[in-house]
Structure formats: C-alpha cells, structure tokens
Design a protein around this motif. Structure first.
Motif, short mmCIF file in Angstrom:
data_model
loop_
_atom_site.label_atom_id
_atom_site.label_comp_id
_atom_site.label_asym_id
_atom_site.label_seq_id
_atom_site.Cartn_x
_atom_site.Cartn_y
_atom_site.Cartn_z
N MET A 103 0.84 -1.18 0.00
CA MET A 103 0.00 0.00 0.00
C MET A 103 0.88 1.24 0.00
SD MET A 103 -2.76 1.15 2.85
CE MET A 103 -2.68 2.83 3.36
N TYR A 104 0.56 2.16 -0.88
CA TYR A 104 1.25 3.44 -0.92
C TYR A 104 0.46 4.42 -0.04
CZ TYR A 104 4.07 1.58 -4.65
OH TYR A 104 4.94 0.82 -5.37
N ILE A 105 1.11 4.97 0.98
CA ILE A 105 0.39 5.78 1.98
C ILE A 105 0.54 7.27 1.78
CG2 ILE A 105 0.45 3.99 3.76
CD1 ILE A 105 2.86 5.41 4.98
N ASN A 106 1.26 7.71 0.75
CA ASN A 106 1.50 9.13 0.57
C ASN A 106 1.63 9.46 -0.92
OD1 ASN A 106 4.13 11.48 1.34
ND2 ASN A 106 1.97 11.85 1.41
N CYS A 107 0.48 9.56 -1.60
CA CYS A 107 0.47 9.85 -3.03
C CYS A 107 -0.10 11.24 -3.27
CB CYS A 107 -0.36 8.82 -3.78
SG CYS A 107 0.27 7.14 -3.64
N HIS A 108 0.54 11.96 -4.19
CA HIS A 108 0.10 13.30 -4.54
C HIS A 108 -0.40 13.31 -5.98
CE1 HIS A 108 3.28 14.10 -1.46
NE2 HIS A 108 2.28 14.80 -0.97
N SER A 109 -1.42 14.11 -6.21
CA SER A 109 -1.88 14.38 -7.56
C SER A 109 -1.60 15.85 -7.85
CB SER A 109 -3.38 14.09 -7.68
OG SER A 109 -4.13 15.07 -6.98
N TYR A 110 -2.06 16.32 -9.00
CA TYR A 110 -1.85 17.73 -9.29
C TYR A 110 -2.73 18.64 -8.43
CZ TYR A 110 -5.65 16.92 -12.71
OH TYR A 110 -6.82 16.56 -13.34
N HIS A 111 -3.55 18.06 -7.56
CA HIS A 111 -4.29 18.86 -6.59
C HIS A 111 -3.36 19.39 -5.49
CE1 HIS A 111 -8.34 18.10 -8.14
NE2 HIS A 111 -7.88 16.91 -8.46
N SER A 112 -2.17 18.82 -5.38
CA SER A 112 -1.15 19.37 -4.47
C SER A 112 -0.47 20.50 -5.22
CB SER A 112 -0.11 18.29 -4.10
OG SER A 112 -0.66 17.31 -3.29
N LEU A 113 -0.99 21.69 -5.03
CA LEU A 113 -0.54 22.83 -5.82
C LEU A 113 0.96 23.07 -5.69
CD1 LEU A 113 -3.47 25.31 -5.11
CD2 LEU A 113 -3.17 23.75 -7.04
N ARG A 114 1.58 23.34 -6.84
CA ARG A 114 3.01 23.60 -6.94
C ARG A 114 3.84 22.42 -6.41
NH1 ARG A 114 1.20 28.10 -4.37
NH2 ARG A 114 2.57 27.72 -2.62
N TYR A 115 3.30 21.22 -6.53
CA TYR A 115 4.02 20.05 -6.03
C TYR A 115 3.76 18.81 -6.90
CZ TYR A 115 6.34 17.25 -2.49
OH TYR A 115 7.22 16.44 -1.82
N GLY A 116 2.52 18.35 -6.95
CA GLY A 116 2.19 17.13 -7.68
C GLY A 116 2.02 17.38 -9.16
N THR A 117 2.26 16.34 -9.96
CA THR A 117 2.14 16.46 -11.41
C THR A 117 1.16 15.44 -12.00
OG1 THR A 117 3.97 14.94 -11.83
CG2 THR A 117 4.52 17.28 -11.62
N LEU A 118 0.81 14.42 -11.26
CA LEU A 118 -0.03 13.35 -11.77
C LEU A 118 -1.51 13.69 -11.68
CD1 LEU A 118 1.73 10.37 -9.98
CD2 LEU A 118 1.76 10.81 -12.43
N SER A 119 -2.27 13.32 -12.70
CA SER A 119 -3.72 13.41 -12.57
C SER A 119 -4.16 12.23 -11.70
CB SER A 119 -4.39 13.34 -13.94
OG SER A 119 -4.32 12.03 -14.47
N VAL A 120 -5.34 12.33 -11.13
CA VAL A 120 -5.86 11.24 -10.31
C VAL A 120 -5.99 9.98 -11.16
CG1 VAL A 120 -7.92 10.45 -9.08
CG2 VAL A 120 -7.01 12.73 -8.65
N ASN A 121 -6.47 10.12 -12.38
CA ASN A 121 -6.63 8.95 -13.26
C ASN A 121 -5.29 8.30 -13.58
OD1 ASN A 121 -9.42 9.13 -13.35
ND2 ASN A 121 -9.42 10.43 -15.16
N ASP A 122 -4.26 9.11 -13.83
CA ASP A 122 -2.93 8.55 -14.09
C ASP A 122 -2.38 7.82 -12.87
OD1 ASP A 122 -2.94 9.48 -16.69
OD2 ASP A 122 -1.65 11.21 -16.28
N LEU A 123 -2.57 8.40 -11.70
CA LEU A 123 -2.11 7.79 -10.46
C LEU A 123 -2.76 6.42 -10.28
CD1 LEU A 123 -0.57 8.01 -7.75
CD2 LEU A 123 -2.60 9.11 -6.82
N VAL A 124 -4.06 6.35 -10.46
CA VAL A 124 -4.78 5.09 -10.27
C VAL A 124 -4.41 4.09 -11.36
CG1 VAL A 124 -7.07 4.03 -10.21
CG2 VAL A 124 -6.65 6.17 -8.99
N SER A 125 -4.27 4.55 -12.59
CA SER A 125 -3.88 3.64 -13.68
C SER A 125 -2.52 3.03 -13.44
CB SER A 125 -3.86 4.40 -15.02
OG SER A 125 -5.14 4.79 -15.38
#
Length: 173
Positions: free
Chosen positions: A1-23
């Motif tokens: 289990m990955y317990i600390n994933c960021h999407s692009y909703h983490s402003l100025r930090y994350g780059t992944l879309s939620v769909n990309d992260l899940v895929s």
C-alpha cells in the motif's frame, strides 16, 4: 500500500492526474492506495471513482504542511475521519489558526509523522514514516522502542523524469 500519493491537486508540487495515479497503481497490482494531497482533499471524489473502476481500495488522506514544512500525514479511517481533517484545515484556512506541530487527538484518523518530526510519545493511531535513506538510523538505541510504530514511507509525486523536471519547476515557483 502506498500511503502518501500526490496528484496535481497538491498545488506547486504534484504532477499526476488522479486517473494517471490510479492507472499506474493498477498496472503495478496495487490493491490499496491513499491519496494525500497537500492541505486539500479536492481530488477525493474522482479518486474514489477511479479506484472503484480499477478494483483498488481508496484511502482518503491529507498531507498537513505549514510554511512548506511537512508536519504529518492523516489517513481517514472513514467519512468521520475526513470530516475531522477538513475541520482542522478549515480552522487553519478560514480562521487563521496555526496547524499544530503535533496532530490533534483524531478519533477516526491514522497519523504518520515524518522521521524528522516525531513526537516523544505516540498515541495508538500514530506512526512514524521511515524512508529508505533513514533505515541506518534504526540501529541506534533511541529508535528501538519506536520500531513497532514505524511504517515504510515512500511518497509518490511523479511517474518519470519529465514529470520530475516539471515537479522541480513547480517547487521553484
């Protein structure tokens, strides 16, 4: 289990879309995945939907930061836990309350402290996140009592070199 994933909703930090992260999690046969964007839960609805379609159990969380410093990560046990985290963040964003250095006594949230910000005592729902580069410290006597309360912590923010470069640019802004 990955317990600390960021999407692009983490402003100025994350780059992944939620769909990309899940895929990408599905491609790696991940069964449980936690979305812990920085000081927000704005992506949780799309995240839960994408996880359901991918047959992955979604865990909603939040990475609490103050002045760009990681304080702790919260992982909700249930909807009440999401509410607890949102009330803390709302007090910070709307009322100007400082985020506490030590997590409040959440009833429905697991808390993971970074290795560098652990409190002297841990509650039953609190843990210490250990990164690979910190494993050498665990042989020291001062850390022995905390071993049962430690979890492997490897943040997920980018998926490749191009995204890492974008992440670096976002961090510089």
């Amino acid at each position: 289990m990955y317990i600390n994933c960021h999407s692009y909703h983490s402003l100025r930090y994350g780059t992944l879309s939620v769909n990309d992260l899940v895929s990408q999690a599905q491609a790696c046969n991940v069964r449980v995945l936690a979305l812990t964007d920085i000081n927000t839960v704005t992506g949780i609805y799309h995240f839960a939907k994408a996880c359901k379609q991918a047959h992955i159990k979604p865990i909603v969380g939040m990475e609490f930061r103050s002045h760009n410093r990681l304080l702790y990560i919260g992982l909700a046990k249930n909807n009440a836990g999401i509410g607890e985290m949102c009330r803390l963040l709302t007090a910070h964003n709307c009322d100007g309350a400082q985020l506490p250095q030590k997590a409040p006594e959440f009833e429905n949230v697991y808390v993971i402290y970074p290795f560098s910000n652990r409190p002297k005592t841990l509650r039953h729902n609190e843990f210490i996140g250990v990164r690979l580069k910190q494993l050498n410290f665990l042989i020291q006597k001062e850390w022995q009592e905390y071993l049962p309360k430690m979890v492997i912590w490897s943040p997920v923010t980018v998926s490749g070199k191009n995204e890492h470069n974008l992440h670096r640019i976002l961090r510089a802004i």
